[in-house]
Design an enzyme around this catalytic site. Structure first.
Site, mmCIF file in Angstrom:
data_model
loop_
_atom_site.group_PDB
_atom_site.id
_atom_site.type_symbol
_atom_site.label_atom_id
_atom_site.label_comp_id
_atom_site.label_asym_id
_atom_site.label_seq_id
_atom_site.Cartn_x
_atom_site.Cartn_y
_atom_site.Cartn_z
ATOM 1 N N CYS A 40 -7.700 65.044 2.932
ATOM 2 C CA CYS A 40 -6.395 65.139 3.574
ATOM 3 C C CYS A 40 -6.267 66.531 4.209
ATOM 4 C CB CYS A 40 -5.288 64.920 2.554
ATOM 5 S SG CYS A 40 -3.636 65.214 3.213
ATOM 6 N N ASP A 47 -9.490 61.416 0.227
ATOM 7 C CA ASP A 47 -9.018 60.100 0.649
ATOM 8 C C ASP A 47 -10.217 59.167 0.646
ATOM 9 O OD1 ASP A 47 -6.235 60.448 1.185
ATOM 10 O OD2 ASP A 47 -6.740 61.530 3.014
#
Length: 125
Positions: A40, A47
């Site tokens: 992120c 992620d």
């Protein structure tokens, strides 16, 4: 610390193609990459996503090992969900020049939010 051969292969990984064995025949190629990771750009948290690429080739098809290495190169990249799908699409179109392609990035839920980004491209004829 010594760089491992896999890390070197990933860092050097680029999308490559080979000639379509059936130019002129419209057919779909569906590729699923279930182990996509990136970071992120705001929090730095990892992620995780499954990337789906569906395309109708024209003159070229993508080589799968090169695609795997290219995708693995995202693991330490700070990039948004939206930019991830769009960048993969742009790079794929630049190398493969398919008749049509859809890239779907299905991100694992984080903080009770599940997001899917789908982008597409059609070749102008």
């Amino acid at each position: 610390m010594e760089i491992k051969y896999g890390e070197r292969n990933i860092a050097e990984g680029q999308l490559i193609t080979f000639p379509n064995p059936r130019v002129g025949r419209r057919y779909n190629i569906d590729i699923t990459l279930p182990e996509f990771t990136c970071k992120c750009p705001f929090s730095g948290y990892p992620d995780f996503a499954t990337i789906h690429i569906t395309y109708i080739p024209d003159e070229r098809v993508v080589e799968l090992k090169a695609l795997k290495l290219y995708i693995n190169n995202y693991r330490d990249r700070y990039i948004s969900h939206e930019e991830t799908a769009n960048q993969i699409l742009d790079d794929f179109v630049a190398v493969c020049d398919p008749l049509e392609v859809v890239v779907k990035a299905d991100f694992a839920p984080r903080g009770n939010v599940h997001m899917i980004v789908e982008v597409q491209h059609k070749k102008h004829q």
